[in-house]
Design an enzyme around this catalytic site. Sequence first.
Site, mmCIF file in Angstrom:
data_model
loop_
_atom_site.group_PDB
_atom_site.id
_atom_site.type_symbol
_atom_site.label_atom_id
_atom_site.label_comp_id
_atom_site.label_asym_id
_atom_site.label_seq_id
_atom_site.Cartn_x
_atom_site.Cartn_y
_atom_site.Cartn_z
ATOM 1 N N HIS A 120 0.733 -1.155 0.116
ATOM 2 C CA HIS A 120 0.116 0.067 0.083
ATOM 3 C C HIS A 120 0.839 1.266 -0.115
ATOM 4 O O HIS A 120 0.475 2.226 0.450
ATOM 5 C CB HIS A 120 -1.010 -0.157 1.262
ATOM 6 C CG HIS A 120 -2.145 -1.060 1.185
ATOM 7 N ND1 HIS A 120 -2.766 -1.349 2.173
ATOM 8 C CD2 HIS A 120 -2.405 -1.629 -0.136
ATOM 9 C CE1 HIS A 120 -3.764 -2.226 1.553
ATOM 10 N NE2 HIS A 120 -3.460 -2.479 0.288
ATOM 11 N N CYS A 151 7.550 23.748 -7.569
ATOM 12 C CA CYS A 151 6.620 23.874 -8.794
ATOM 13 C C CYS A 151 5.171 24.446 -8.686
ATOM 14 O O CYS A 151 4.711 24.873 -9.639
ATOM 15 C CB CYS A 151 6.750 22.775 -9.768
ATOM 16 S SG CYS A 151 5.300 21.501 -9.229
#
Length: 252
Positions: A120, A151
């Site tokens: 997971h 960004c």
Amino acid sequence: MEALIQQAAKEIARARNVVALTGAGISVESGIPPFRGKGGLWEKIDPMEVAHIDAFLEDPARVWLLLIQDMGHLLASAQPNDAHHGLVALEKQGRLTSIITQNVDGLHQAAGSSRVVEFHGSFATVSCLKCHTKQPIKNCLTGELPPLCDCGGVLRPDCVFFGEMIPMNAFHAAQAAVATCDVMLVVGTSATVQPAAQMPVMAKQNGAVIIEVNLDSTPLSHSISDYMIKGPAGNSMRQLATAANEMRSDGS
Ligand code: OAD
């Protein structure tokens, strides 16, 4: 119980290839609550509201606030317990070849296990939704929410949310481990979340002996498991690893 542990340890000592499947229950003694059952996280919050990818994409700040930050702080201070160390001991004995874990807490690696399949994903890092750059989650545990990449993209933890696929490399590594094991240890999982819950069923179909370690019965206990060792994982795994260590590979 002593006789059951000895018998299960004999299976481990005789095996060529032991694989473990672990779940949240193995980390409870490290202070991390499980998801289901008494005191479980999903008793307090609805997973579909906070742990589904659609919920995250719709309102990442809310999911960071309600789930990710607290979990990040909790995992940052958690330490492996006797159950994690028991699996390390079995690897050192040359018996355990890999661990498939549903946990995102990194405690198997912290204990020293070397072959861990994170089915997971992991809570150790986050990735940018826009440029996919990774960074440690610890950079994101304080400050404005949602945390943003340089960004400008939103950062997400590298775990699997509900509604997402299992990472391909983890899925294939787990399948290969399941196909080749002759004993599977199933430790601290409710065995209710697919496809992880299918792993012991597949191992059994391939002829593996299934040794389950759990506080309570699960859907596997009366049908798939050959051994059901009831009790806290730390104590059971410590005893199993010690007993297996004292046996020769013919189980005597
Ligand atoms: P669960 O919370 O569903 O189940 C925990 C299991 O551990 C239960 O069967 C408990 O009886 C057992 N348990 C609790 N304390 C224990 C102890 N001290 N020793 C031994 N057993 C103990 O956790 P998982 O099966 O891991 O998925 O849940 C599977 C997935 O559901 C998780 O990976 C997570 C969750 O939603 C995602 O986040 C995608």
